[in-house]
Each structure stands twice: as structure tokens, then as C-alpha cells.
Write an enzyme that holds these catalytic residues in place. Sequence first.
Site, PDB file in Angstrom:
ATOM      1  N   ASP A 165       0.833  -1.209   0.000  1.00 21.30           N
ATOM      2  CA  ASP A 165       0.000   0.000   0.000  1.00 21.30           C
ATOM      3  C   ASP A 165       0.869   1.261   0.000  1.00 21.30           C
ATOM      4  O   ASP A 165       0.565   2.245  -0.662  1.00 21.30           O
ATOM      5  CB  ASP A 165      -0.926   0.009   1.225  1.00 21.30           C
ATOM      6  N   CYS A 166       1.950   1.262   0.766  1.00 15.12           N
ATOM      7  CA  CYS A 166       2.790   2.460   0.805  1.00 15.12           C
ATOM      8  C   CYS A 166       3.884   2.462  -0.262  1.00 15.12           C
ATOM      9  O   CYS A 166       4.436   3.499  -0.604  1.00 15.12           O
ATOM     10  CB  CYS A 166       3.377   2.669   2.202  1.00 15.12           C
TER      11      CYS A 166
END
Lengths: 390, 135
Positions: free
Chosen positions: A129-130
Amino acid sequence: MAKSWEEINARIASGEAVVMTAEEFGGLAAGEGVTEAARAVDVVTTGTFGPMCSSGAFLNFGHSDPPIKMGEITLNDVPASGGLAAVDTFIGATEPSKSRGIEYGGAHVIEDLLRGRAVRLRAIGPGTDCYPRTEIDTWVTLEDLNQAYLFNPRNAYQNYAVAVNSGDRALYTYLGTLLPHFANATYCSAGALSPLLNDPAYRAIGVGTRCFVAGAPGYVVWEGTQHNPNQERDANGVPVGPAGTLAVIADLKQASAEFFSAATFTAYGVSTFVGIGVPIPVLDEDLAATLALTDADITATVFDYGVARRSRPALARVTYAELRSGSIVVDGREVPVGPISSLPKARAIAEELKRWIAERRFTLAPPLQRLPLPGTQGVNPLEIRTEEAI
Amino acid sequence: MPSKRIDLTFPPRQATKAITYHLVKDFDLVPNILRAQIQPEQEGRMLVELTGSKEAFEAGIAFLESEGVAVREAASDICLDEELCVTCGLCTAVCRPGALSLAETDATLVFDKDKCVYCEACVVACPRRAVVLRF
């Protein structure tokens, strides 16, 4: 006669310090005596330039957009560690290229960076996600990197082996090509110029010592791996074989390819020549006595690399003056001998350190912590055993 | 009459045959052995300069190969790339004719090409790959 670190640093700051290389100091002491040499000289500089496999660099690439958490990383097709934070890596000197094998390795990548050449960075990541990017293929230069520093876990070996080969075939080793039937010998130390041979009891060199690392000002950060203060010592307290080692750190951006040179040992692997130099304060006559030792006073042990075991037979003890002469005598045979550690480069490093101190660019730092001393730890072997046997 | 330097590798059991005798007697070639290391039951190496007509040379090479000898053109020149050399001195340890040595004064590398027999031991030994062959 004793001088403190503070007095010596004050003399460096005022431009009055008398600085000599270890070779020059040995010559002065031979002529004037150790007492007079200790009185006259404040700092003795040392230098060594030999292959040290345990070397490498930490690099930070900065983040791409979108960013990637780099897992499998290669630089010019040489694998680097993906086991650090997203865009941090460690490239080890001995890592071979996936396409060119040992003819190009981690050391060559570092040398290319030092020469200002662009290096191809490729990496793949899991996609999170990051860090959503899953692959990257780009080019980087040393200038682009946020941080780039050498971190060499084992450099500046305090003495080393002299290698010969009793066997029937040539051996390709980290000490070079050893011809069969004792047809040659090789050795790897700067002898009287070697940093730790000048401070055999680790009085001046310890954690926090400022030093020359590959052309940059750096630090001794820890004992080196396989640091072995318990090695047999001669009457001067100087080890007669591989003993102490240093872990060092320095900014790669201030280093120079002149003092970091990648190496390939045929049928062995990649390594790198690293220039290390340590200035040693002439604190008292005891330290001056070891600083004054010459190649004729320092010995190394000849080992038979024809026996491929952890403990190789020791065949003879020779002085560095004999080694420098180009031939030694082993078991009554005259054996031609060649070095691996560059004497001209070691001299250049000791001279460069002299210049740094004369130009007041470099002061000395007393150890924040001593290295492990003789009588403390040795080197443990690796036993092959099962979990149950522990 | 043209001359050519060739590098011969003998398989272990071939090393006892009188190869050079046949080159002279059967092919009218003049061999000048520059370097040889041949021992019973071991692989042998011979660096030889052969002088003779083109036809004799080709026939001689064919004979050598038929005898199981590996034939390779030897370098015509050998140079030191001073940009790459770090004067470690490791090449001097493998240079048996003594063409590579370290100067007594300043330990810089001295290459006396007249003593070189093109055995290429230094090419293999140099960790900087600074010894370069030209063919």
C-alpha cells in the site's frame, strides 16, 4: 618523556607538529636512537593497500514516484542486499555479477561509482500500500545517492601469512597463483608501514580512531571481524601471523578510486584493494620502540596452502626485509616471492596523511574504546554439528 | 621464411611423444622452444616459435591436432595498462623468466620485455587485469 593526545593535537593546530612516515621514523630511530626520535617526532603515519574481501558500501537511492520497496536489487547486474529499508542497500565487494561472474563484482560497482560512472539499478518489490511500484530499472551516479558510505567489516590486517604450495598442481587462491612444488611464494602486508604492526598492543588505535579510508577521512568503528589478539607474538610483542583487524567507515563521496581498486583473483573470486592509513601519536618511548621497527624486525609465518585445511602447516618464519628481497628460504629451498600489498601505494597513503596533518586538516582522536587486547578473545572455529549436539 | 608463435597444451599421456622431432623431420619446420613445462602423467605446456613455409606450418598444425595437442595462437605482444595497474607486485610472483620485477629503490613495477616468453602467467594472476595481450 611522555606526550598527551592534547599536546600533540595542539602542536598540529599550531602547525608545529613533526610528522614522519613509519619508514622515516624507523630510519631516524636507527640513527639517533629511539629516545631522541620519540622526543623529536609527534606523529607517525602508516599506510597499507592490500586486497580486503570484507569491504562494501551502504547506499541510499532516494524514492521513486510511485515508490518501491526494493527486494531483489542489482547494480550493473551485481546482486545487492534487499534486506534493509525500502531504498537502502549494502553492496558487498566480493559479490559476483550474474552475467559476468567474478570478472565484475561488487567492488567493481563501487569503483565505477567512484570514477563518476553511471550504474544501472534494477530492483523488484512486492508492491504494498505504501510502496506500490513492483519494479524499477534506472541509472544512478554517486552524486545522486543520498548517502553512500564504505563500511568495511575487516580491513588493515595486522600481519598475514606467506603462502607456498607443496602440491602437484597450481593453486588459485586469495593470495594469488601458487605454483606447485614450492615454485613461488606470495605475501600480503605493508610490513613496517602497516598500521596495526606499528601499534601491536592497540594503545593508540581503537574504536573512534580517525584514519584514512580509501582516500577519505574515516573512522575505526569496531574491531574487525576475526580480530585475533591472541596470535603468537615475538619478543617485541608483534604478531607473527594474522592477528588484529579493523572495521572502518568513510564517506564514499570523499573517497577515491586511486585508493579503492577492484580486484579479481582467477578461479577464486572478487575482492578489492583498500587503502587504509592511521596516524599514530608518539605518546612515549614504548610506543616509539614499536613505531621504529623496520622490515628487518618484523616477521611473518610461511604456510603451506597445498594443505586445504583450516590449520595449514607452518613451514618457516621470515622477515619482511627477506620478503622484499624477492626470495626466501623454505626448508632449504630458495623460493621466489612476490607481494600482493602495494608498497608504493602504502607509501603514498602515509605521505598523504602527513600532508593532511601538516595542512591542519586532520587531528588525532584517542580511542573511545580499546580493541580487544591480547589474552582476551580468540577466534572460534565453525563446527559442523546437528541441533541435538549443541 | 615466416615465423609464428604458438601455444601448445599436451594431454597428460601425450607429453612423452617426440613431437618437436616430427615437426622438424616430417614437416621441415624450425621450432624455437620459448618455454616448456612437461612432466610425465601431467598436462604439458609448450610455447614455441615455428619457422617454415605456410604449407608446412598448416600441415604441422594438423599433425599436432591429430596427436591430441591443443594448438592456440600465442600473443604477439604483451602490454601493461598503467592506468589499471596498482603496483601490487603479484605478477612478479608468477613470472619465472624474471621479466616482471619490482625496482629495488621504490618497488615500482619494471617490465623487461626482452625476458618475456609470453607464458601469460601474469595475465591470469593480475587481479586488476592490467596485463593485456595483443594478437
